[in-house]
Design a protein around this motif. Structure first.
Motif, PDB file in Angstrom:
ATOM      1  N   LEU A 131      -5.647   1.065  -9.612  1.00  0.00           N
ATOM      2  CA  LEU A 131      -4.619   0.071  -9.342  1.00  0.00           C
ATOM      3  C   LEU A 131      -5.152  -1.054  -8.459  1.00  0.00           C
ATOM      4  CD1 LEU A 131      -1.367   2.203  -9.014  1.00  0.00           C
ATOM      5  CD2 LEU A 131      -2.405   1.144 -11.017  1.00  0.00           C
ATOM      6  N   VAL A 132      -6.089  -0.714  -7.572  1.00  0.00           N
ATOM      7  CA  VAL A 132      -6.715  -1.772  -6.774  1.00  0.00           C
ATOM      8  C   VAL A 132      -7.466  -2.733  -7.691  1.00  0.00           C
ATOM      9  CG1 VAL A 132      -8.537  -2.282  -5.117  1.00  0.00           C
ATOM     10  CG2 VAL A 132      -6.889  -0.466  -4.631  1.00  0.00           C
ATOM     11  N   LEU A 133      -8.222  -2.151  -8.636  1.00  0.00           N
ATOM     12  CA  LEU A 133      -8.962  -2.985  -9.594  1.00  0.00           C
ATOM     13  C   LEU A 133      -8.033  -3.898 -10.371  1.00  0.00           C
ATOM     14  CD1 LEU A 133     -11.714  -0.792 -11.303  1.00  0.00           C
ATOM     15  CD2 LEU A 133     -11.975  -2.535  -9.536  1.00  0.00           C
ATOM     16  N   MET A 134      -6.852  -3.363 -10.711  1.00  0.00           N
ATOM     17  CA  MET A 134      -5.904  -4.141 -11.498  1.00  0.00           C
ATOM     18  C   MET A 134      -5.138  -5.130 -10.624  1.00  0.00           C
ATOM     19  SD  MET A 134      -4.597  -0.986 -13.829  1.00  0.00           S
ATOM     20  CE  MET A 134      -3.122  -1.736 -14.476  1.00  0.00           C
ATOM     21  N   GLY A 135      -5.431  -5.101  -9.330  1.00  0.00           N
ATOM     22  CA  GLY A 135      -4.767  -6.029  -8.429  1.00  0.00           C
ATOM     23  C   GLY A 135      -3.306  -5.690  -8.175  1.00  0.00           C
ATOM     24  N   VAL A 136      -2.966  -4.403  -8.356  1.00  0.00           N
ATOM     25  CA  VAL A 136      -1.580  -3.996  -8.108  1.00  0.00           C
ATOM     26  C   VAL A 136      -1.331  -3.920  -6.609  1.00  0.00           C
ATOM     27  CG1 VAL A 136       0.098  -2.141  -8.386  1.00  0.00           C
ATOM     28  CG2 VAL A 136      -1.425  -2.738 -10.273  1.00  0.00           C
ATOM     29  N   ASP A 137      -0.158  -4.308  -6.226  1.00  0.00           N
ATOM     30  CA  ASP A 137       0.245  -4.318  -4.829  1.00  0.00           C
ATOM     31  C   ASP A 137       0.144  -2.913  -4.224  1.00  0.00           C
ATOM     32  OD1 ASP A 137       1.481  -5.083  -2.452  1.00  0.00           O
ATOM     33  OD2 ASP A 137       3.422  -4.446  -3.232  1.00  0.00           O
ATOM     34  N   ASP A 138      -0.313  -2.850  -2.984  1.00  0.00           N
ATOM     35  CA  ASP A 138      -0.514  -1.595  -2.273  1.00  0.00           C
ATOM     36  C   ASP A 138       0.769  -0.758  -2.237  1.00  0.00           C
ATOM     37  OD1 ASP A 138      -2.459  -0.120  -1.090  1.00  0.00           O
ATOM     38  OD2 ASP A 138      -1.882  -0.715   0.952  1.00  0.00           O
ATOM     39  N   ASN A 139       1.879  -1.428  -2.009  1.00  0.00           N
ATOM     40  CA  ASN A 139       3.145  -0.700  -1.932  1.00  0.00           C
ATOM     41  C   ASN A 139       3.512  -0.055  -3.256  1.00  0.00           C
ATOM     42  OD1 ASN A 139       3.542  -1.345   0.750  1.00  0.00           O
ATOM     43  ND2 ASN A 139       4.430  -3.341   0.215  1.00  0.00           N
ATOM     44  N   MET A 140       3.258  -0.751  -4.344  1.00  0.00           N
ATOM     45  CA  MET A 140       3.520  -0.176  -5.666  1.00  0.00           C
ATOM     46  C   MET A 140       2.662   1.064  -5.881  1.00  0.00           C
ATOM     47  SD  MET A 140       5.911  -1.563  -7.177  1.00  0.00           S
ATOM     48  CE  MET A 140       5.695  -0.644  -8.698  1.00  0.00           C
TER      49      MET A 140
END
Lengths: 505, 325
Positions: free
Chosen positions: B292-301
């Motif tokens: 999810l970090v790679l995909m740039g997803v928000d930390d909270n999500m």
């Protein structure tokens, strides 16, 4: 047509992973009768009842209750529809009072508050109706198992049930308590309530049953009126074979004293208990529930603290403070409370078999030897299990008990203590366990059998120690045994105290 | 047949979930399935993973260990302080001791084991819930670490840092240590009397006691093992960054470790735990974190998703491992 029966179950099938527990079973119950279900452990009686009350979902089959098809999703639904079940293993809320347990989950309310006064009064009223002598304010944990059962029965009746299911209700009751239960059952019948009764005790079944349905290995065998059946016939249908002897007592040479218990005490439960146990002897322990027999054994085994006295093994004093110490002294104890401190429910049959013997499997543990040992005892004790990797909690009570017996035999004990070894176990398995015990004695083991069933104690024992309220009140040789004599010693102090009162007057 | 298929599915569910996640992540981002990214993933999860093997033993016996992160901080600070340069002005210990790394690490691990012994003894003999005992230990150890040093313990020697940041044949040492601990954990659980005893205690401690198992002694060993894993984690954490800050080092690591063990099928009702399951649990959470970090997803999500997975896995587990009444 269906008006004749209050309940009709047809073609019930229940599968568990790896086992078909019920295979097209039927049951027809007439209102106002006692209908007894009989069969060996694992025959499917309890499972059938659990399918009825919604604890299990049947895979197939129909249930017709009061002329309409029903399929309960929860026991609560069944309860509100007038079907209640008193389970073999009670599960009361121990920290709460008797009346709170009776009205659990449907407490009478005044506004948003619980109306304790009404709860208490309603409770007393029910007790009065059923002739139960109990204090509604007493905490549940202070009651004997028998009294707890009475509470459960009162609770079931308070729902105005049309069907009350009783699973082995008498296995923990004394004779007089059984009489109370039968009186209550008679009153239920008079109110047109149908009682479905599960028990293994032949004499009581023939006393109270109107109809008897017999099951074997998950299949339906027959339903007959009790008056048209004999005990032998029932046993034959249950096991599919004839059992020739209930207690195959073998004569064997009794050796020297191996265990000597001298004025052993533990708190208030065990008071200065003394006895001797010889090699090759089966020593029975009789007494009423609460006589301190289990507590005595637990003290010897290091499960409860010794507060006085001494224990000698082969003439040497031993100080056993824990079950490990006991095991080191080659004592094994098959406990009374199979579920509480016997089985490791979610673990496999194999694990349960080897667990008391782990130290013999070396480092790293020899898994092959574990499997081989387990298989040996599955064969030797004819344990019925889908595989040695099945969870022990999926086995029937009798087979669980055999696994536990195997667990202790594997440790090769010199002294084997078995506490209520056949409680809730069917006739066939019972005879097998008696045969195993007898064989062990013949092989020179010293054995203590604690049992509340007089025929069992009298059948298997060479001598019988009788206890009452924590004390030994009598020791009888096999040749002097009679039910009357044992009961006299088992109730000794009551007899004495009564006569003292009379003298005082 | 259908029963067998169901059993296969329920036994291997966790691996199927992991494979599905890896496939999804690989499709969603082509940088996911690269050697360098997977190495980053493993390096990132290894320390929590080691702690997960620790806490899994506790959960197996119906316990828990909330002190892991704090023990790691204390051990990281203490052992780190023993390997600082003697002429370093910001040194934690004023006297001029400087030990070789193995000695400092050994002292750290012994400190961890001692703490675990105390926690275990309290749980075994007072019978207070492990949750309470280890919550208290968490506060005490974190405070002790801060009292030991009120600023980061930095400039740790290179040989001390080898375990945390070195590489052998291109593989990070930290991953190698993780694999070694996984193998040791598996060996203990499957092939030793100690491991077998833990299953018995978790399934029914009364019955285990009657069967001659020394429940108290085994519980003490469990928490020694837990704290030992935490101590090792502390050494690795300090070694990875070259310094150890007592107020933040290992913070909340116990929660990630518990989450990984739980997602890995270790049952909080006791008696159920497998090392392969715990590994899968660690990897599932790691793949979600990393992917999810790679995909740039928000930390909270990311955290919301992790929360759902943790709760969902326990719901499934409860259905599977019912202790029948």
């Amino acid at each position: 047509m269906s008006e004749k029966y209050i309940l009709e179950m047809q073609g019930i099938v229940k599968e568990f992973p790896g086992v078909k527990a019920l295979n097209g079973v039927q049951l027809k119950v007439r209102p106002g009768t006692v209908h007894t279900l009989m069969g060996e452990n694992g025959a499917g009686k309890s499972t059938l009842m659990k399918c009825l009350i919604g604890m299990y979902a049947a895979n197939a089959g129909t249930i017709t209750y009061k002329g309409r098809a029903v399929k309960y999703k929860s026991t609560e639904e069944a309860l509100n529809d007038g079907i209640s079940m008193i389970h073999q293993e009670l599960s009361p809320v121990l920290e709460r009072s008797v009346s709170e347990n009776v009205w659990l989950g449907r407490e009478p309310k005044k506004g948003i508050f619980i109306d304790y006064k009404k709860m208490r009064q309603d409770c007393l009223e029910l007790f009065g109706k059923m002739g139960v002598d109990l204090n509604p304010d007493e905490k549940m944990k202070n009651l004997t198992v028998a009294k707890m059962q009475m509470v459960e029965i009162v609770k079931a009746i308070s729902y105005n049930s049309s069907i009350v299911i009783m699973d082995e209700p008498t296995s923990a009751l004394t004779d007089s308590e059984v009489e109370d239960l039968f009186r209550i059952i008679a009153e239920l019948k008079a109110k047109d309530v149908a009682v479905i009764y599960i028990s293994h005790k032949m004499d009581e079944i023939f006393r109270i049953s109107d109809d008897i349905s017999i099951f074997r290995d998950g299949t339906y065998i027959s339903t007959d009126q009790a008056c048209n059946l004999t005990q032998d016939e029932v046993i034959k249908r249950m096991v599919g074979r004839e059992i020739t002897e209930m207690f195959p007592k073998q004569e064997c040479g009794i050796g020297e004293v191996i265990l000597k218990v001298d004025k052993l005490s533990s708190g208030k439960a065990v008071k200065e208990v003394s006895f001797e146990l010889h090699k090759g002897e089966i020593l029975g322990f009789a007494g009423l529930v609460g006589a301190g027999r289990t507590e005595t054994m637990e003290t010897i085994f290091g499960m409860r603290p010794k507060t006085g006295g001494a224990v000698y093994i082969n003439g040497k004093e031993v100080n056993i403070k824990s079950p490990q110490d006991a095991a080191a002294n080659k004592i094994a104890l098959l406990t009374e409370d199979r579920r509480g401190n016997g089985i490791l429910g979610i673990l496999s049959v194999k694990f349960n078999t080897v667990v008391a013997n782990l130290k013999t499997y070396g480092f790293p543990v020899d898994s092959k030897k574990m499997a081989a040992d387990t298989q040996e005892y599955i064969d030797r004790l004819s344990i019925k299990t889908p595989s040695m990797d099945a969870q022990i909690q999926d086995l029937s009570g009798g087979n669980q008990q055999k696994v536990l017996l195997g667990r202790w035999l594997l440790t090769d004990p010199d002294i084997l203590i078995v506490d209520e070894p056949t409680r809730g176990i069917d006739v066939g398995a019972k005879a097998e366990i008696h045969r195993i015990i007898s064989d062990l004695a013949k092989a020179g083991k010293a054995i203590i059998v604690v049992s509340s069933e007089l025929p069992e104690v009298m059948g298997v024992s060479d001598r019988v120690v009788i206890m009452h309220e924590g004390r030994v009140t009598g020791v009888l040789d096999r040749c002097n045994l009679s039910q009357e004599l044992i009961m006299k010693y088992a109730t000794k102090e009551e007899v004495e105290s009564k006569s003292m009162v009379r003298e005082g007057e | 047949m259908s029963i067998q298929r169901k059993k296969f599915l329920s036994d291997n569910m966790i691996w199927l979930v992991l494979i599905a996640l890896v496939i999804i992540m690989s499709i969603a981002n082509r940088n996911f399935a690269t050697v360098s990214n997977l190495t980053t993933l493993l390096t990132g999860e290894a320390i929590k993973g080691i702690m997960a093997f620790g806490v899994a033993f506790a959960i197996l016996t119906k316990g828990i260990d909330l002190s892991l992160g704090a023990v790691a901080a204390l051990v990281g600070a203490v052992s780190g302080a023993l390997v600082q340069p003697t002429d370093f002005a910001m040194r934690t210990l004023s006297s001029g001791v400087r030990l070789p790394a193995p000695a400092a690490i050994l002292i750290g691990l012994l400190l961890g084991a001692a703490i675990g012994g105390c926690i275990g003894a309290i749980i075994a003999y007072t019978e207070i819930p492990a949750f309470i005992a280890t919550l208290g230990a968490q506060l005490i150890c974190r405070a002790a670490a801060k009292m030991f040093s009120n600023r980061p313990v930095s400039k740790l020697s290179d040989d001390y840092r080898f375990l945390g940041s070195g590489r052998v044949l291109g593989i990070p040492m930290i991953v190698i240590v993780f694999i070694i601990i996984a193998v040791i954990s598996w060996f203990i659980l499957v092939h030793t009397r100690f491991g077998k005893s833990l299953y018995a205690i978790g399934a029914n401690s009364q019955a285990a006691r009657v069967a001659g198992i020394n429940v108290n002694a085994n519980l003490i060993k469990v928490y020694v093992w837990c704290s030992l894993m935490a101590a090792l984690g502390g050494v690795l954490l300090a070694g990875r960054s070259g310094s150890s800050d007592p107020s933040t080092s290992g913070l909340n690591y116990e929660l990630d470790a518990i989450a990984a063990a739980t997602v890995g099928g270790t049952s909080h009702t006791g008696g159920v735990c497998s090392v392969t399951g715990v590994i899968a649990g660690i990897l599932i959470l790691g793949v979600i974190n990393n992917g999810l970090v790679l995909m740039g997803v928000d930390d909270n999500m990311t955290n919301i998703l992790k929360g759902i997975i943790i709760i969902g896995s326990v719901v499934l587990d409860m259905r599977k491992n019912i202790k029948k009444v």
